[in-house]
Scaffold this motif. Structure first.
Motif, PDB file in Angstrom:
ATOM      1  N   TRP A  61       0.809  -1.220   0.000  1.00  0.00           N
ATOM      2  CA  TRP A  61       0.000   0.000   0.000  1.00  0.00           C
ATOM      3  C   TRP A  61       0.838   1.263   0.000  1.00  0.00           C
ATOM      4  O   TRP A  61       0.568   2.196  -0.752  1.00  0.00           O
ATOM      5  CB  TRP A  61      -0.944   0.014   1.208  1.00  0.00           C
ATOM      6  CG  TRP A  61      -2.110  -0.873   1.022  1.00  0.00           C
ATOM      7  CD1 TRP A  61      -2.332  -2.069   1.629  1.00  0.00           C
ATOM      8  CD2 TRP A  61      -3.211  -0.657   0.137  1.00  0.00           C
ATOM      9  NE1 TRP A  61      -3.511  -2.609   1.170  1.00  0.00           N
ATOM     10  CE2 TRP A  61      -4.071  -1.762   0.269  1.00  0.00           C
ATOM     11  CE3 TRP A  61      -3.556   0.363  -0.747  1.00  0.00           C
ATOM     12  CZ2 TRP A  61      -5.257  -1.876  -0.450  1.00  0.00           C
ATOM     13  CZ3 TRP A  61      -4.732   0.250  -1.457  1.00  0.00           C
ATOM     14  CH2 TRP A  61      -5.571  -0.853  -1.309  1.00  0.00           C
ATOM     15  N   LEU A  82      -5.211  -6.779  -5.867  1.00  0.00           N
ATOM     16  CA  LEU A  82      -5.327  -6.711  -4.420  1.00  0.00           C
ATOM     17  C   LEU A  82      -6.069  -7.892  -3.840  1.00  0.00           C
ATOM     18  O   LEU A  82      -6.895  -8.517  -4.505  1.00  0.00           O
ATOM     19  CB  LEU A  82      -6.020  -5.419  -3.984  1.00  0.00           C
ATOM     20  CG  LEU A  82      -7.524  -5.359  -4.124  1.00  0.00           C
ATOM     21  CD1 LEU A  82      -8.083  -4.584  -2.950  1.00  0.00           C
ATOM     22  CD2 LEU A  82      -7.912  -4.669  -5.402  1.00  0.00           C
ATOM     23  N   SER A  85      -9.730  -6.437   1.659  1.00  0.00           N
ATOM     24  CA  SER A  85      -9.515  -6.309   3.097  1.00  0.00           C
ATOM     25  C   SER A  85     -10.606  -7.005   3.893  1.00  0.00           C
ATOM     26  O   SER A  85     -11.696  -7.252   3.405  1.00  0.00           O
ATOM     27  CB  SER A  85      -9.458  -4.829   3.483  1.00  0.00           C
ATOM     28  OG  SER A  85     -10.705  -4.216   3.217  1.00  0.00           O
ATOM     29  N   GLU A  96      -8.681   0.931   0.557  1.00  0.00           N
ATOM     30  CA  GLU A  96      -8.961   0.109  -0.616  1.00  0.00           C
ATOM     31  C   GLU A  96      -9.987   0.771  -1.525  1.00  0.00           C
ATOM     32  O   GLU A  96      -9.808   0.834  -2.744  1.00  0.00           O
ATOM     33  CB  GLU A  96      -9.473  -1.250  -0.146  1.00  0.00           C
ATOM     34  CG  GLU A  96      -9.804  -2.221  -1.231  1.00  0.00           C
ATOM     35  CD  GLU A  96     -10.347  -3.515  -0.669  1.00  0.00           C
ATOM     36  OE1 GLU A  96     -11.394  -3.958  -1.161  1.00  0.00           O
ATOM     37  OE2 GLU A  96      -9.735  -4.071   0.267  1.00  0.00           O
ATOM     38  N   ARG A 100      -9.244   2.043  -5.304  1.00  0.00           N
ATOM     39  CA  ARG A 100     -10.040   1.496  -6.407  1.00  0.00           C
ATOM     40  C   ARG A 100     -10.668   2.617  -7.227  1.00  0.00           C
ATOM     41  O   ARG A 100     -10.664   2.579  -8.456  1.00  0.00           O
ATOM     42  CB  ARG A 100     -11.175   0.633  -5.882  1.00  0.00           C
ATOM     43  CG  ARG A 100     -10.807  -0.717  -5.447  1.00  0.00           C
ATOM     44  CD  ARG A 100     -12.084  -1.321  -4.864  1.00  0.00           C
ATOM     45  NE  ARG A 100     -11.842  -2.560  -4.242  1.00  0.00           N
ATOM     46  CZ  ARG A 100     -12.280  -3.717  -4.717  1.00  0.00           C
ATOM     47  NH1 ARG A 100     -12.963  -3.744  -5.823  1.00  0.00           N
ATOM     48  NH2 ARG A 100     -12.025  -4.823  -4.094  1.00  0.00           N
ATOM     49  N   GLN A 112      -9.147  -8.449  -8.212  1.00  0.00           N
ATOM     50  CA  GLN A 112      -9.153  -8.969  -6.848  1.00  0.00           C
ATOM     51  C   GLN A 112      -8.711 -10.419  -6.871  1.00  0.00           C
ATOM     52  O   GLN A 112      -9.154 -11.188  -7.727  1.00  0.00           O
ATOM     53  CB  GLN A 112     -10.559  -8.894  -6.253  1.00  0.00           C
ATOM     54  CG  GLN A 112     -11.076  -7.490  -6.139  1.00  0.00           C
ATOM     55  CD  GLN A 112     -12.436  -7.482  -5.486  1.00  0.00           C
ATOM     56  OE1 GLN A 112     -12.555  -7.035  -4.374  1.00  0.00           O
ATOM     57  NE2 GLN A 112     -13.451  -7.996  -6.170  1.00  0.00           N
ATOM     58  N   CYS A 131      -1.429  -5.800  -1.887  1.00  0.00           N
ATOM     59  CA  CYS A 131      -1.720  -5.204  -3.190  1.00  0.00           C
ATOM     60  C   CYS A 131      -0.435  -4.994  -3.980  1.00  0.00           C
ATOM     61  O   CYS A 131       0.659  -5.010  -3.423  1.00  0.00           O
ATOM     62  CB  CYS A 131      -2.464  -3.874  -3.037  1.00  0.00           C
ATOM     63  SG  CYS A 131      -1.466  -2.542  -2.380  1.00  0.00           S
TER      64      CYS A 131
END
Length: 182
Positions: A61, A82, A85, A96, A100, A112, A131
């Motif tokens: 991140w 990613l 979460s 997130e 996105r 994902q 990610c």
């Protein structure tokens, strides 16, 4: 209501309705090329490995957000991969969602994936990254980072994943891709 929606999908089966992780039922007729969908997890693994070997993978991140914040050319990024979460971690979820949104605004495909351990094994790190940002293929000649690039020039592997992402761009529930076990 959501469970009824999942049950109505004729071309998918799930091992867990709540997870949103989809396997393709290869016995049904569908307008999409099923061979591509069955192997999309393998393609994600390949592109992650390829990007790692070519030094065009930004992991974690902190580094991803730093890059996206500082770049003047977000179009040099192609995929944001990613592991979704945990719904209990509100700060990670907010991070997130914002990332996105930025990716969608800048035509960076969001993919994902299902498993943090498999993801970190593929990228060869002991850290628990959730990610990664994949830059465009080195087959595109970028002599200077600020140069304009041909946005339609992609490798075959990139084209396969772009097609998959385009097929799922407006899906109500974005699929979570199963990475291969090995």
């Amino acid at each position: 209501m959501v469970k009824e929606y999942f049950k109505s999908l004729s071309n998918t089966s799930t091992t867990s309705m709540e997870s949103g992780i989809f396997d393709v039922d290869i016995t049904s007729d569908d307008e999409y090329d099923l061979r591509q969908k069955v192997h999309v997890g393998e393609k994600v693994k390949e592109i992650l490995s390829e990007a790692q070997n070519e030094n065009r993978l930004i992991c974690g991140w902190k580094d991803t957000i730093k890059y996206l914040n500082e770049t003047e050319n977000p179009e040099h990024s192609l995929f944001f991969i990613l592991v979704p979460s945990n719904s209990d971690d509100k700060l990670s979820h907010m991070q997130e969602v914002m990332t996105r949104a930025y990716c969608l605004e800048n035509d960076i495909y969001v993919i994902q994936i299902d498993n943090i351990e498999k993801f970190n094994s593929i990228i060869g790190t002991k850290s628990h990254h959730t990610c990664a940002l994949i830059q465009r293929s080195s087959t595109i000649k970028i002599e200077h980072p600020d140069d304009e690039i041909d946005l339609d020039e992609f490798s075959e592997l990139e084209n396969d994943l772009i097609d998959y992402c385009e097929d799922n761009w407006s899906a109500r529930v974005q699929p979570i891709i199963r990475l291969p076990e090995k």
